[in-house]
Enzyme design. Structure first.
Site, PDB file in Angstrom:
ATOM      1  CD1 TRP A 101      -1.951  -2.251   1.979  1.00  0.00           C
ATOM      2  CD2 TRP A 101      -2.847  -1.513   0.061  1.00  0.00           C
ATOM      3  NE1 TRP A 101      -2.871  -3.176   1.552  1.00  0.00           N
ATOM      4  CE2 TRP A 101      -3.438  -2.752   0.382  1.00  0.00           C
ATOM      5  CE3 TRP A 101      -3.249  -0.869  -1.109  1.00  0.00           C
ATOM      6  CZ2 TRP A 101      -4.411  -3.355  -0.404  1.00  0.00           C
ATOM      7  CZ3 TRP A 101      -4.222  -1.467  -1.912  1.00  0.00           C
ATOM      8  CH2 TRP A 101      -4.788  -2.690  -1.551  1.00  0.00           C
ATOM      9  CG  ASP A 168      -3.286   4.007   3.980  1.00  0.00           C
ATOM     10  OD1 ASP A 168      -4.361   3.862   4.594  1.00  0.00           O
ATOM     11  OD2 ASP A 168      -2.949   3.287   3.020  1.00  0.00           O
ATOM     12  CE  LYS A 192      -8.350  -2.464   5.194  1.00  0.00           C
ATOM     13  NZ  LYS A 192      -8.595  -3.531   4.259  1.00  0.00           N
TER      14      LYS A 192
HETATM   15  N1  PLP Z   1      -4.266   1.103   2.410  1.00  0.00           N
HETATM   16  C1  PLP Z   1      -4.316   0.036   3.219  1.00  0.00           C
HETATM   17  C2  PLP Z   1      -3.430   0.009   4.429  1.00  0.00           C
HETATM   18  C3  PLP Z   1      -5.183  -1.021   2.945  1.00  0.00           C
HETATM   19  O1  PLP Z   1      -5.235  -2.083   3.759  1.00  0.00           O
HETATM   20  C4  PLP Z   1      -6.018  -0.954   1.807  1.00  0.00           C
HETATM   21  C5  PLP Z   1      -6.940  -2.032   1.482  1.00  0.00           C
HETATM   22  O2  PLP Z   1      -6.992  -3.075   2.077  1.00  0.00           O
HETATM   23  C6  PLP Z   1      -5.906   0.169   0.979  1.00  0.00           C
HETATM   24  C7  PLP Z   1      -5.049   1.188   1.321  1.00  0.00           C
HETATM   25  C8  PLP Z   1      -6.769   0.319  -0.244  1.00  0.00           C
HETATM   26  O3  PLP Z   1      -8.002   0.704   0.147  1.00  0.00           O
HETATM   27  P1  PLP Z   1      -9.235   0.873  -0.865  1.00  0.00           P
HETATM   28  O4  PLP Z   1      -9.568  -0.503  -1.350  1.00  0.00           O
HETATM   29  O5  PLP Z   1     -10.281   1.489   0.000  1.00  0.00           O
HETATM   30  O6  PLP Z   1      -8.816   1.765  -1.974  1.00  0.00           O
END
Ligand code: PLP
Length: 356
Positions: A101, A168, A192
């Protein structure tokens, strides 16, 4: 009957929330309309949006400089929206690379300005959080991913820096007490710990805005969303409603400090079993273990399928590890009952005895 849901996200929600949301699908607070049928600018929905935004402020104890938004596009959109709004094309942002991520965030930031990856744990398959790094004092901001959902690592300290800190927090938001006011922008997909898929929460300091010279499309401009009360266009009505219910639930539990205690108990129970059961082995540095996502493997990988099948029979679902890290990933978000972790641990014990 509900199963023990260890999915990494979307994931388990409190029963009370699901029950209220299902009632609202038929008749939203006696309006004779479904929550899906009401206008987003009508008084009852504006009240939902305001309550959700205020609950975020209250639960995270944000100071008055913060604005809270519920946006579309997931955390993935924030990978791009953050640098578009905050990084001048001639300037540099610092990022710490702690996994998939963070990498996606880094890739998007490079479209808007310079990126300095000040630390990375890539060489060890992201099994720890880097501790030593220098942040250039002129950096526009430092970006971290507080919990690495895929690898099961979590920052247990906040980097000390004079540059604005951005995080994030998609997979550990509101799971533990933190001084959220040390941050300048926090974002999280709500699916989550904060509700169901479809909305993204952004908490941003107003003092961060208006510093870049590029023209920002209206829908991607944080200021525009703030000026319009997070209602610039049609918001994800149902997702915001479920998030509001989830935050009400969290408040009823005693807020973040209370859920943190339960999260610590759940994680301690599971990691203790991982450390003492001869069949299993944790994959990340102990001091960086995530309280949300526990990743582990078996020394005999040929047994993994059998263990998964055994768990399925015990109504344990969602524990297969991400394809990049293999093994197992047991996610223990806020709404996961302690009893589910007990069932998981019993299954590990029983399976191990059977194999002894
Ligand atoms: N950042 C983290 C730490 C994640 O765990 C996730 C998805 O699991 C994301 C970003 C991506 O999120 P989204 O699917 O809402 O774009």
């Amino acid at each position: 009957m509900k199963v023990h849901n260890f999915n990494a996200g979307p994931s388990v929600l409190p029963n009370e929330v699901l029950y209220k949301a299902s009632k609202a699908l038929i008749d939203f607070e006696g309006s004779g309309m479904s929550i899906l049928e009401i206008g987003h600018r009508t008084e009852p929905f504006v009240a939902v949006m305001e309550e959700a935004r205020n609950l975020v402020r209250e639960l995270m104890q944000l100071d008055d400089d913060f604005e809270v938004l519920y946006l579309h596009g997931g955390a993935t959109t924030q990978f791009m929206q953050v640098p578009m709004n905050l990084l001048e094309s001639s300037e540099t942002a610092a990022y710490v690379d702690t996994g998939v991520w963070s990498n996606k965030a880094i890739k998007e930031a490079k479209l808007f300005g310079f990126v300095d990856v000040v630390a990375s744990s890539k060489d060890s398959n992201y099994n720890h959080i880097p501790k030593q790094f220098n942040i250039p004092p002129q950096a526009s901001y430092l970006h971290i991913t507080t919990n690495n959902t895929i690898y099961g690592t979590q920052w247990h300290m906040t980097p000390v820096t004079d540059v604005p800190l951005i995080a994030d927090m998609s997979s550990d938001i509101m799971s533990r007490s933190m001084d959220f006011n040390k941050y300048s922008l926090i974002y999280a997909g709500v699916q989550k710990n904060m509700g169901a898929a479809g909305a993204t929460m952004v908490a941003i300091r107003k003092s961060m805005l208006g510093k870049v010279s590029r023209k920002i499309p209206a829908i991607l401009d944080y200021k525009n969303h703030i000026d319009n009360g997070s209602m610039l266009n049609t918001p994800p009505v149902f997702a915001v409603y479920i998030s509001m219910l989830t935050l009400r639930w969290l408040k009823e539990q005693g807020g973040i400090p209370a859920i943190e205690k339960i999260n610590e108990k759940k994680a301690a129970l599971l990691y203790d079993e991982i450390d003492h059961n001869p069949l299993f082995r944790g994959t990340v540095a102990k001091e960086d273990r995530s309280l949300m996502n526990a990743c582990f493997i078996m020394d005999k990988p040929e047994m993994e399928e059998e263990f998964l099948k055994f768990c399925k029979k015990e109504d344990i679902v969602g524990i297969k590890g991400h394809r990049l890290s293999g093994g197992f990933r047991v996610s223990m978000y806020n709404a996961l009952p302690y009893e589910s972790v007990e069932v998981m641990v019993e299954a590990m014990k029983y399976f191990s005895l059977k194999k002894a």
